[in-house]
Write a protein that holds these residues in place. Sequence first.
Motif, PDB file in Angstrom:
ATOM      1  N   SER A 160       0.780  -1.139   0.085  1.00  0.00           N
ATOM      2  CA  SER A 160       0.058  -0.141  -0.159  1.00  0.00           C
ATOM      3  C   SER A 160       0.758   1.287   0.156  1.00  0.00           C
ATOM      4  O   SER A 160       0.411   2.404  -0.633  1.00  0.00           O
ATOM      5  CB  SER A 160      -0.979  -0.011   1.308  1.00  0.00           C
ATOM      6  OG  SER A 160      -1.639  -1.054   1.117  1.00  0.00           O
ATOM      7  N   LEU A 161       1.968   1.196   0.412  1.00  0.00           N
ATOM      8  CA  LEU A 161       2.732   2.314   0.624  1.00  0.00           C
ATOM      9  C   LEU A 161       4.532   2.010   0.170  1.00  0.00           C
ATOM     10  O   LEU A 161       4.927   0.776   0.022  1.00  0.00           O
ATOM     11  CB  LEU A 161       2.980   2.682   2.327  1.00  0.00           C
ATOM     12  CG  LEU A 161       1.769   3.321   2.641  1.00  0.00           C
ATOM     13  CD1 LEU A 161       1.906   3.293   4.165  1.00  0.00           C
ATOM     14  CD2 LEU A 161       1.405   4.630   2.047  1.00  0.00           C
ATOM     15  N   SER A 162       4.903   3.018   0.083  1.00  0.00           N
ATOM     16  CA  SER A 162       6.519   3.048  -0.439  1.00  0.00           C
ATOM     17  C   SER A 162       7.212   3.606   0.770  1.00  0.00           C
ATOM     18  O   SER A 162       6.634   4.053   1.859  1.00  0.00           O
ATOM     19  CB  SER A 162       6.940   3.954  -1.701  1.00  0.00           C
ATOM     20  OG  SER A 162       6.575   5.198  -1.505  1.00  0.00           O
ATOM     21  N   ASP A 163       8.574   3.362   0.703  1.00  0.00           N
ATOM     22  CA  ASP A 163       9.345   3.912   1.983  1.00  0.00           C
ATOM     23  C   ASP A 163      10.474   4.565   1.335  1.00  0.00           C
ATOM     24  O   ASP A 163      10.754   4.290   0.136  1.00  0.00           O
ATOM     25  CB  ASP A 163       9.417   2.976   3.227  1.00  0.00           C
ATOM     26  CG  ASP A 163      10.229   1.895   2.678  1.00  0.00           C
ATOM     27  OD1 ASP A 163      10.753   1.769   1.697  1.00  0.00           O
ATOM     28  OD2 ASP A 163      10.417   0.917   3.919  1.00  0.00           O
ATOM     29  N   VAL A 164      11.417   5.429   2.245  1.00  0.00           N
ATOM     30  CA  VAL A 164      12.687   6.030   1.766  1.00  0.00           C
ATOM     31  C   VAL A 164      13.805   5.626   2.347  1.00  0.00           C
ATOM     32  O   VAL A 164      13.841   5.299   3.350  1.00  0.00           O
ATOM     33  CB  VAL A 164      12.498   7.472   1.804  1.00  0.00           C
ATOM     34  CG1 VAL A 164      13.655   8.276   1.372  1.00  0.00           C
ATOM     35  CG2 VAL A 164      11.034   8.030   1.130  1.00  0.00           C
ATOM     36  N   GLY A 207      14.641   7.542  -7.926  1.00  0.00           N
ATOM     37  CA  GLY A 207      15.901   7.787  -7.292  1.00  0.00           C
ATOM     38  C   GLY A 207      16.004   9.328  -7.431  1.00  0.00           C
ATOM     39  O   GLY A 207      16.149   9.833  -8.659  1.00  0.00           O
ATOM     40  N   SER A 208      16.275   9.861  -6.325  1.00  0.00           N
ATOM     41  CA  SER A 208      16.388  11.463  -6.541  1.00  0.00           C
ATOM     42  C   SER A 208      17.433  11.819  -6.712  1.00  0.00           C
ATOM     43  O   SER A 208      18.614  11.279  -6.377  1.00  0.00           O
ATOM     44  CB  SER A 208      15.857  12.201  -5.183  1.00  0.00           C
ATOM     45  OG  SER A 208      16.009  13.414  -5.277  1.00  0.00           O
ATOM     46  N   ALA A 209      17.788  13.151  -7.539  1.00  0.00           N
ATOM     47  CA  ALA A 209      19.047  13.772  -7.826  1.00  0.00           C
ATOM     48  C   ALA A 209      19.584  14.007  -6.492  1.00  0.00           C
ATOM     49  O   ALA A 209      20.805  14.080  -6.344  1.00  0.00           O
ATOM     50  CB  ALA A 209      18.853  14.894  -8.620  1.00  0.00           C
ATOM     51  N   LYS A 210      18.794  14.161  -5.392  1.00  0.00           N
ATOM     52  CA  LYS A 210      19.463  14.557  -4.042  1.00  0.00           C
ATOM     53  C   LYS A 210      20.058  13.693  -3.347  1.00  0.00           C
ATOM     54  O   LYS A 210      20.654  13.774  -2.309  1.00  0.00           O
ATOM     55  CB  LYS A 210      18.290  15.103  -3.233  1.00  0.00           C
ATOM     56  CG  LYS A 210      17.635  16.553  -3.793  1.00  0.00           C
ATOM     57  CD  LYS A 210      18.742  17.634  -3.974  1.00  0.00           C
ATOM     58  CE  LYS A 210      18.111  18.950  -4.829  1.00  0.00           C
ATOM     59  NZ  LYS A 210      19.254  20.098  -4.968  1.00  0.00           N
ATOM     60  N   GLY A 211      19.483  12.324  -3.765  1.00  0.00           N
ATOM     61  CA  GLY A 211      20.446  10.962  -3.066  1.00  0.00           C
ATOM     62  C   GLY A 211      19.366  10.150  -2.547  1.00  0.00           C
ATOM     63  O   GLY A 211      19.886   8.839  -2.303  1.00  0.00           O
ATOM     64  N   PHE A 212      18.001  10.587  -2.156  1.00  0.00           N
ATOM     65  CA  PHE A 212      17.224   9.447  -1.646  1.00  0.00           C
ATOM     66  C   PHE A 212      16.516   8.694  -2.649  1.00  0.00           C
ATOM     67  O   PHE A 212      16.515   9.135  -3.775  1.00  0.00           O
ATOM     68  CB  PHE A 212      16.177  10.216  -0.661  1.00  0.00           C
ATOM     69  CG  PHE A 212      15.113  11.039  -1.461  1.00  0.00           C
ATOM     70  CD1 PHE A 212      14.054  10.474  -2.140  1.00  0.00           C
ATOM     71  CD2 PHE A 212      15.380  12.428  -1.835  1.00  0.00           C
ATOM     72  CE1 PHE A 212      12.972  10.961  -2.859  1.00  0.00           C
ATOM     73  CE2 PHE A 212      14.218  13.078  -2.268  1.00  0.00           C
ATOM     74  CZ  PHE A 212      13.072  12.461  -2.835  1.00  0.00           C
ATOM     75  N   PHE A 213      16.031   7.594  -2.150  1.00  0.00           N
ATOM     76  CA  PHE A 213      15.603   6.626  -2.970  1.00  0.00           C
ATOM     77  C   PHE A 213      14.253   6.161  -2.299  1.00  0.00           C
ATOM     78  O   PHE A 213      14.018   5.385  -1.284  1.00  0.00           O
ATOM     79  CB  PHE A 213      16.373   5.140  -3.010  1.00  0.00           C
ATOM     80  CG  PHE A 213      16.099   4.186  -3.923  1.00  0.00           C
ATOM     81  CD1 PHE A 213      16.116   4.232  -5.299  1.00  0.00           C
ATOM     82  CD2 PHE A 213      15.628   2.882  -3.251  1.00  0.00           C
ATOM     83  CE1 PHE A 213      15.719   2.968  -5.987  1.00  0.00           C
ATOM     84  CE2 PHE A 213      15.217   1.855  -3.903  1.00  0.00           C
ATOM     85  CZ  PHE A 213      15.361   1.982  -5.416  1.00  0.00           C
ATOM     86  N   ARG A 214      13.029   6.359  -3.217  1.00  0.00           N
ATOM     87  CA  ARG A 214      11.732   6.085  -2.929  1.00  0.00           C
ATOM     88  C   ARG A 214      11.580   4.638  -3.581  1.00  0.00           C
ATOM     89  O   ARG A 214      11.381   4.598  -4.481  1.00  0.00           O
ATOM     90  CB  ARG A 214      10.765   6.856  -3.194  1.00  0.00           C
ATOM     91  CG  ARG A 214       9.314   6.686  -2.930  1.00  0.00           C
ATOM     92  CD  ARG A 214       8.237   7.651  -2.843  1.00  0.00           C
ATOM     93  NE  ARG A 214       8.419   8.763  -2.176  1.00  0.00           N
ATOM     94  CZ  ARG A 214       7.898   9.034  -0.796  1.00  0.00           C
ATOM     95  NH1 ARG A 214       7.525   7.824  -0.354  1.00  0.00           N
ATOM     96  NH2 ARG A 214       8.020  10.047  -0.160  1.00  0.00           N
TER      97      ARG A 214
END
Length: 524
Positions: A160-164, A207-214
Amino acid sequence: MSAAEAATVCVACYDMCITFLPVSFFFFFPLHSVKLWASAFGGEIKSIAAKYSGSQLLQKKYKEYEKDVAIEEIDGLQLVKKLAKNMEEMFHKKSEAVRRLVEAAEDAYLKHEFDADLQYEYFNAVLINERDEEGNYLELGKEFILVPNDHFNNLPVNISLSDVQVPTNMYNKDPAIVNGVYWSESLNKVFVDNFDRDPSLIWQYFGSAKGFFRQYPGIKWEPDENGVIAFDCRNRKWYIQAATSPKDVVILVDVSGSMKGLRLTIAKQTVSSILDTLGDDDFFNIIAYNEELHYVEPCLNGTLVQADRANKEHFREHLDKLFAKGIGMLDIALNEAFNLLNEFNHTGQGSICSQAIMLITDGAVDTYDTIFAKYNWPDRKVRIFTYLIGREAAFADNLKWMACANKGFFTQISTLADVQENVMEYLHVLSRPKVIDQEHDVVWTEAYIDSTLADDQGLVLMTTVAMPVFSKQNETRSKGILLGVVGTDVPVKELLKTIPKYKYNHKITRRPFKNHAFRNPACV
C-alpha cells in the motif's frame, strides 16, 4: 537396438575377426567358436544399449500415443511476428507504467514550493518499526506494516505504501531531502495503480538527484555488519543511463610532490567515485601526471576502454600503485587528454556522444587558455570538470575559470566524506541538454543479477526500464534541473514468457530446421 541391428553388430564383429586375426589363430580357435564369441559380444552390446537408453520404453510410449499424434509444420515468419508482437506489448506495458510515474513526479514538483523549515515525518526504510529503550518508535521509524508476499519471494513488504532509503553519509533531515520526500509522496497512488494494472510488476522506484531512494512496495532495509548502507541510487546503472548521454572520459590525476599524504588518498577516492558513475555505454582512461605522463594501465596507452565492471575494477587495483613526487606539468596532461579524445573519436569507436576531461589536482598555476583555444574553442565539445583537492583555495580561481570556460563544473573536496556528493555534481551538468530539450528517453539496461528475489532456482536475472524526471518550473527549466530517475525492474523470465510455446496435448508439432533457434527460450 533392434534384432537386425544386433545381427549387423555380430556380422561386423565376425568380419573384424576374419580380417585382422592371423590365419594361425584359427588353428587354435575353431571358426564356429569365434562366431559364437562375436554373437555373444553383439548380444551384450544390445542388452547394455537397451538398459541405459530406455529405447524399449520409449517405443512403447510412442505406440500408446501414435493414433493421437500429428505432425504440423510451423510458419517461421508467423512465429517471429507473434514473438515481436508479444515483446512489443510487454515493453509498452512496462514503459507506460514508468511514464505515468514521470508525469506524476513532474506535476508534484511543479506544485511544490521549497520550504527550508519543512518538518515532515516520513517512513525511513532503515528506521521503520524500530523502538528505543523505552519502547517508543524512533523518529522517522513509525510503525510500518510488513506482510510476506509470494510475488516478492515471500519478503515482508507493504503493497500500500512506499518508503525511503537515505544513504548513510547523508542527513535524514536535510531540507533538500525532506522537501523531496514530501512532494514525491504523491507517487504512492501511482505505484499502487500501476501494480493493479499490471500484477507482474515488481519493484517500482524513484531515485532522487538529491540522493534519496523511494521504493515500492515498502520494505525494511538492514545495514551491514558495520552499520552502513552503501547503496546510493545515483551510482546505479539505470540512473546513470537515464540521466546522462553516453560519454568518453579522460581522468587526469595530479601526482606531483604536493599531493602526498591525505591529498593523494582523497584524489584516489575521487577517481574511484567517478568510476562508479560510469556505465557500460561509457569509455574512459586514467592518466597520472607530474613532469611526465603515467597511464595508470600502461598496456592501454593512447586509447579508451569500455567502462564495464571488469575494466573499472582493473583500474582501481592500479590506483594503489600511484605515489606523489616531482612537479605537476598540467599543460602536458591537457595536451595528451585532448589528443586522446580527438583521435579516439575519429576511430568511430566509443560513445560518439559527450566528451569530458576530469581534472583532479591541488592547484593550477595558470588558466591554460592557449590549450583550450587550440583544442576546444569555440565549439567547446569537451567539457572540463575540475576537482580541487585540499582546504587551500589559492588556486581555486584558475580551476574554476577552466571549468566555466569549457561548459563544466568546479568543486572543492577537502575530506574523504566530501568525495561522493561532490563527484555527483557533474552528472547534473551532463544531464542539462536532455533536461532543457525535455528528452524523456526510455532506457532498458543490460541484464544483471538481483539477489533480493532469488528463488529455488537461484539468483534472478533482471533488467530495468527507466526514465528521467525533469523540473517543469519556468525558473529552473532553462537551467536544466534533473529531479531524478524513475524505474521498474523486469525479470528476464518475464521476457521469456512472451515467447510462443507449444503445448503437448492433441498434437506434437515439428519445427523446420531453419527455425531451430526457437526451440529453447535461452537461445532467443
